[in-house]
Design a protein around this motif. Sequence first.
Motif, PDB file in Angstrom:
ATOM      1  N   LYS A  46      -7.279  94.720  -6.250  1.00 35.06           N
ATOM      2  CA  LYS A  46      -6.857  93.220  -6.563  1.00 35.06           C
ATOM      3  C   LYS A  46      -6.549  92.765  -7.875  1.00 35.06           C
ATOM      4  N   THR A  47      -7.719  93.001  -8.915  1.00 31.15           N
ATOM      5  CA  THR A  47      -7.713  92.634 -10.106  1.00 31.15           C
ATOM      6  C   THR A  47      -6.410  93.298 -10.752  1.00 31.15           C
ATOM      7  N   THR A  48      -6.162  94.913 -10.553  1.00 31.85           N
ATOM      8  CA  THR A  48      -5.081  95.530 -11.009  1.00 31.85           C
ATOM      9  C   THR A  48      -3.949  94.950 -10.823  1.00 31.85           C
ATOM     10  N   PHE A  88      -8.867  84.596 -15.954  1.00 32.41           N
ATOM     11  CA  PHE A  88      -9.689  85.944 -15.879  1.00 32.41           C
ATOM     12  C   PHE A  88     -11.111  85.456 -15.190  1.00 32.41           C
ATOM     13  N   GLN A  89     -11.942  86.630 -14.634  1.00 37.00           N
ATOM     14  CA  GLN A  89     -13.187  86.214 -14.050  1.00 37.00           C
ATOM     15  C   GLN A  89     -14.139  85.358 -15.014  1.00 37.00           C
ATOM     16  N   THR A  90     -14.181  85.784 -16.211  1.00 38.19           N
ATOM     17  CA  THR A  90     -15.207  85.052 -17.191  1.00 38.19           C
ATOM     18  C   THR A  90     -14.457  84.008 -17.761  1.00 38.19           C
ATOM     19  N   LEU A 172      -5.540  83.417 -10.033  1.00 36.42           N
ATOM     20  CA  LEU A 172      -7.058  83.161 -10.411  1.00 36.42           C
ATOM     21  C   LEU A 172      -7.602  84.123  -9.828  1.00 36.42           C
ATOM     22  N   ASP A 173      -8.583  84.707 -10.394  1.00 35.06           N
ATOM     23  CA  ASP A 173      -9.225  85.995 -10.011  1.00 35.06           C
ATOM     24  C   ASP A 173     -10.711  85.339  -9.632  1.00 35.06           C
ATOM     25  N   GLU A 174     -11.420  85.433  -8.309  1.00 38.45           N
ATOM     26  CA  GLU A 174     -12.473  84.990  -8.148  1.00 38.45           C
ATOM     27  C   GLU A 174     -13.011  83.481  -8.517  1.00 38.45           C
ATOM     28  N   PRO A 175     -12.240  82.448  -8.399  1.00 38.82           N
ATOM     29  CA  PRO A 175     -12.576  81.288  -9.255  1.00 38.82           C
ATOM     30  C   PRO A 175     -13.906  80.479  -8.808  1.00 38.82           C
TER      31      PRO A 175
HETATM   32 MG    MG Z   1     -11.399  92.505  -9.037  1.00 41.28          MG
END
Ligand code: MG
Length: 247
Positions: A46-48, A88-90, A172-175
């Motif tokens: 997913k992130t890739t 990004f996640q952070t 948005l990755d895991e917001p």
């Molecule tokens: Mg991921």
Amino acid sequence: MSNTDFALAVEDLTVSFDGFKAIDTLTLYIDRNELRVIIGPNGAGKTTLLDLICGKTRASAGSIKFKNEELTVLDEHTRVRRGIGRKFQTPSIYENLSVFQNLEVSYPAGRSVFGALAFKCTDEVKARVQGVATEIGLAQSLDMEAGLLSHGQKQWLEIGMLLMQEPELLMLDEPIAGMSARERELTADLLKRICKNRSVIVIEHDMEFVKQIAHKVTVMHQGKILAEGSMEAVQSNPKVIDVYLGH
Ligand code: MG
Ligand code: ADP
């Protein structure tokens, strides 16, 4: 509908890391003003996939077209200028600047923190900062140092920094990771508002949250698409239950 009518058309996309295909001949279409949620087990790719769309990672093969223009040949900065925004996640906010300044430096005219602070704060920039601050629920906190915001507010500020650039595709990755129940509700409302005039891709694990926001859900597994459709269809799909929801 022809493939050229989609906001985003990903076709036969593949990326190999030392022979391992993290994304494997994946095809995915996103409509204009669509809010798509991508789910799937850890390591599904997913992130890739978001890395490939924003240009952080280069594709090994396949095509990514945004508004019918090939993105894979463009570098990351050019893709930002074409209207691709990625969170990004952070969170990467400037903790020692105010909320106002964080939004101001994200205005496209200001390319670096120093350049942007030297940049004269015109009425146009101020109006845009006000509009975005209202959108993300931080209009009352413009003078606050960003480092003093709650975890959820920091996430919204970062979304606001992306909105300053008026992206046409926001990813948005895991917001909502680490957010309180109330912050999750407000984030769902925010995402529903911001997809009214852009496409949004959200990676998320929290199925209650997914149910609230998703127009369509894509389930990824081993770099491929396992299932795609309405939340109800995906939730009752035996393959999806087997590799993801059943765990
Ligand atoms: Mg991921
Ligand atoms: P997800 O976000 O769905 O949890 P990722 O996209 O982070 O999955 O990772 C998919 C797979 O690709 C994982 O096996 C991960 O270890 C691998 N991977 C991701 N990025 C790289 C990289 N830069 N180099 C090597 N392997 C990677």
